[in-house]
Scaffold this motif. Structure first.
Motif, mmCIF file in Angstrom:
data_model
loop_
_atom_site.group_PDB
_atom_site.id
_atom_site.type_symbol
_atom_site.label_atom_id
_atom_site.label_comp_id
_atom_site.label_asym_id
_atom_site.label_seq_id
_atom_site.Cartn_x
_atom_site.Cartn_y
_atom_site.Cartn_z
ATOM 1 N N ALA A 38 61.022 8.951 57.581
ATOM 2 C CA ALA A 38 62.160 8.083 57.855
ATOM 3 C C ALA A 38 62.172 7.773 59.345
ATOM 4 C CB ALA A 38 63.458 8.779 57.435
ATOM 5 N N PRO A 39 62.775 6.661 59.743
ATOM 6 C CA PRO A 39 62.819 6.304 61.162
ATOM 7 C C PRO A 39 63.432 7.411 62.008
ATOM 8 C CG PRO A 39 63.508 4.453 59.824
ATOM 9 C CD PRO A 39 63.373 5.622 58.895
ATOM 10 N N GLY A 40 62.732 7.778 63.081
ATOM 11 C CA GLY A 40 63.257 8.789 63.981
ATOM 12 C C GLY A 40 63.062 10.220 63.516
ATOM 13 N N LYS A 41 62.397 10.392 62.374
ATOM 14 C CA LYS A 41 62.177 11.740 61.852
ATOM 15 C C LYS A 41 60.684 12.041 61.758
ATOM 16 C CE LYS A 41 66.469 12.123 59.224
ATOM 17 N NZ LYS A 41 67.078 12.493 57.925
ATOM 18 N N ALA A 42 60.370 13.323 61.693
ATOM 19 C CA ALA A 42 58.981 13.736 61.582
ATOM 20 C C ALA A 42 58.433 13.420 60.200
ATOM 21 C CB ALA A 42 58.856 15.234 61.852
ATOM 22 N N ARG A 43 57.137 13.160 60.146
ATOM 23 C CA ARG A 43 56.483 12.941 58.861
ATOM 24 C C ARG A 43 56.485 14.243 58.060
ATOM 25 N NH1 ARG A 43 51.678 10.908 60.494
ATOM 26 N NH2 ARG A 43 52.418 8.762 60.398
ATOM 27 N N GLU A 44 56.681 14.116 56.772
ATOM 28 C CA GLU A 44 56.821 15.282 55.892
ATOM 29 C C GLU A 44 55.818 15.203 54.753
ATOM 30 O OE1 GLU A 44 60.571 15.178 53.937
ATOM 31 O OE2 GLU A 44 60.342 17.128 52.957
ATOM 32 N N GLY A 45 55.153 16.296 54.474
ATOM 33 C CA GLY A 45 54.258 16.357 53.334
ATOM 34 C C GLY A 45 55.046 16.450 52.040
ATOM 35 N N VAL A 46 54.764 15.587 51.101
ATOM 36 C CA VAL A 46 55.501 15.539 49.843
ATOM 37 C C VAL A 46 54.743 16.240 48.730
ATOM 38 C CG1 VAL A 46 56.461 14.022 48.072
ATOM 39 C CG2 VAL A 46 56.629 13.386 50.493
ATOM 40 N N ALA A 47 53.483 15.836 48.537
ATOM 41 C CA ALA A 47 52.704 16.399 47.433
ATOM 42 C C ALA A 47 51.223 16.247 47.721
ATOM 43 C CB ALA A 47 53.053 15.710 46.114
ATOM 44 N N PHE A 48 50.429 17.138 47.144
ATOM 45 C CA PHE A 48 48.993 17.196 47.408
ATOM 46 C C PHE A 48 48.255 17.466 46.103
ATOM 47 C CE2 PHE A 48 45.136 18.459 49.524
ATOM 48 C CZ PHE A 48 44.639 19.515 48.781
ATOM 49 N N ILE A 49 47.083 16.826 45.977
ATOM 50 C CA ILE A 49 46.233 17.123 44.834
ATOM 51 C C ILE A 49 44.802 17.261 45.316
ATOM 52 C CG2 ILE A 49 45.958 14.665 44.238
ATOM 53 C CD1 ILE A 49 45.975 15.624 41.258
ATOM 54 N N ASP A 50 44.154 18.333 44.898
ATOM 55 C CA ASP A 50 42.795 18.598 45.340
ATOM 56 C C ASP A 50 41.803 17.975 44.369
ATOM 57 O OD1 ASP A 50 41.827 21.534 47.216
ATOM 58 O OD2 ASP A 50 40.741 19.656 46.896
ATOM 59 N N THR A 51 40.544 18.051 44.704
ATOM 60 C CA THR A 51 39.519 17.445 43.875
ATOM 61 C C THR A 51 39.397 18.129 42.507
ATOM 62 O OG1 THR A 51 37.866 18.823 44.967
ATOM 63 C CG2 THR A 51 38.181 16.595 45.830
ATOM 64 N N ASP A 52 39.862 19.370 42.411
ATOM 65 C CA ASP A 52 39.814 20.071 41.132
ATOM 66 C C ASP A 52 41.087 19.883 40.318
ATOM 67 O OD1 ASP A 52 40.588 23.473 42.327
ATOM 68 O OD2 ASP A 52 41.653 21.570 42.500
ATOM 69 N N GLY A 53 42.004 19.040 40.839
ATOM 70 C CA GLY A 53 43.252 18.759 40.139
ATOM 71 C C GLY A 53 44.393 19.700 40.462
ATOM 72 N N SER A 54 44.157 20.719 41.251
ATOM 73 C CA SER A 54 45.238 21.624 41.631
ATOM 74 C C SER A 54 46.220 20.893 42.541
ATOM 75 C CB SER A 54 44.693 22.867 42.314
ATOM 76 O OG SER A 54 43.958 22.521 43.477
ATOM 77 N N THR A 55 47.490 21.265 42.465
ATOM 78 C CA THR A 55 48.536 20.538 43.180
ATOM 79 C C THR A 55 49.403 21.473 44.017
ATOM 80 O OG1 THR A 55 50.009 20.706 41.257
ATOM 81 C CG2 THR A 55 48.652 18.716 41.437
ATOM 82 N N ARG A 56 49.995 20.902 45.035
ATOM 83 C CA ARG A 56 50.957 21.607 45.885
ATOM 84 C C ARG A 56 52.066 20.638 46.233
ATOM 85 N NH1 ARG A 56 48.306 26.203 48.322
ATOM 86 N NH2 ARG A 56 46.065 26.200 47.843
ATOM 87 N N TYR A 57 53.266 21.166 46.468
ATOM 88 C CA TYR A 57 54.424 20.315 46.735
ATOM 89 C C TYR A 57 55.233 20.826 47.911
ATOM 90 C CZ TYR A 57 53.433 18.349 42.165
ATOM 91 O OH TYR A 57 52.814 17.733 41.105
ATOM 92 N N GLY A 58 55.856 19.870 48.613
ATOM 93 C CA GLY A 58 56.811 20.258 49.617
ATOM 94 C C GLY A 58 58.035 20.874 48.953
ATOM 95 N N ASP A 59 58.703 21.777 49.671
ATOM 96 C CA ASP A 59 59.835 22.484 49.079
ATOM 97 C C ASP A 59 60.945 21.540 48.623
ATOM 98 O OD1 ASP A 59 59.640 25.338 51.358
ATOM 99 O OD2 ASP A 59 58.610 24.923 49.460
ATOM 100 N N ALA A 60 61.115 20.431 49.335
ATOM 101 C CA ALA A 60 62.219 19.523 49.031
ATOM 102 C C ALA A 60 62.052 18.786 47.695
ATOM 103 C CB ALA A 60 62.378 18.506 50.161
ATOM 104 N N VAL A 61 60.831 18.747 47.171
ATOM 105 C CA VAL A 61 60.594 17.933 45.971
ATOM 106 C C VAL A 61 60.100 18.750 44.783
ATOM 107 C CG1 VAL A 61 60.072 15.977 47.456
ATOM 108 C CG2 VAL A 61 58.187 17.325 46.484
ATOM 109 N N LYS A 62 59.902 20.039 44.966
ATOM 110 C CA LYS A 62 59.399 20.878 43.873
ATOM 111 C C LYS A 62 60.308 20.781 42.646
ATOM 112 C CE LYS A 62 56.931 24.369 46.566
ATOM 113 N NZ LYS A 62 56.938 25.774 47.049
ATOM 114 N N GLY A 63 59.682 20.596 41.503
ATOM 115 C CA GLY A 63 60.420 20.491 40.255
ATOM 116 C C GLY A 63 60.923 19.091 39.943
ATOM 117 N N ARG A 64 60.817 18.181 40.914
ATOM 118 C CA ARG A 64 61.305 16.803 40.699
ATOM 119 C C ARG A 64 60.186 15.777 40.758
ATOM 120 N NH1 ARG A 64 64.568 14.533 44.269
ATOM 121 N NH2 ARG A 64 63.862 15.765 46.068
ATOM 122 N N PHE A 65 59.200 16.008 41.596
ATOM 123 C CA PHE A 65 58.097 15.067 41.787
ATOM 124 C C PHE A 65 56.823 15.647 41.176
ATOM 125 C CE2 PHE A 65 59.655 12.838 45.940
ATOM 126 C CZ PHE A 65 60.882 12.587 45.349
#
Length: 119
Positions: A38-65
């Motif tokens: 968002a304007p004036g705020k730091a960039r935040e990691g939302v979600a990640f997917i590796d080449t093997d399909g494993s995923t990771r999520y930022g705490d703010a979006v876990k269970g929703r995204f």
């Protein structure tokens, strides 16, 4: 040379859903991620997917995204449910600088972004 183009952003009421897409031209077998800023705020990691399909999520979006990828279509997705006002951001698809646990520490190569507005 990889280019990333996001789409699917828009305006939605709180509690609603959106699905973002990111088409990667010149695509290869990279780990990929969604970031937001968002304007004036730091960039935040939302979600990640590796080449093997494993995923990771930022705490703010876990269970929703949910992040997913279709390698045949060279496309990355972000399904966003139960959207909240704080989810209002510009969302960027990216090939992060690092894969695995450190994925959110470096944005790497990204697209132009797609705006999500929750009201």
């Amino acid at each position: 040379h990889v280019q990333l183009v996001e789409s699917g952003g828009g305006s939605v009421q709180a509690g609603g859903s959106l699905r973002l897409s990111c088409v990667a031209s010149g695509y290869s077998d990279y780990c990929m991620a969604w970031f937001r800023q968002a304007p004036g705020k730091a960039r935040e990691g939302v979600a990640f997917i590796d080449t093997d399909g494993s995923t990771r999520y930022g705490d703010a979006v876990k269970g929703r995204f949910t992040i997913s990828r279709d390698n045949a279509q060279n496309t990355l997705y972000l399904q966003m449910n139960s959207l909240q006002l704080d989810d209002t951001n510009m969302y960027y698809c990216a090939i992060p600088e690092r894969c695995g646990e450190a994925w959110s520490r470096g944005f790497g190569l990204g697209g132009q972004g797609t705006q999500v507005t929750v009201s």
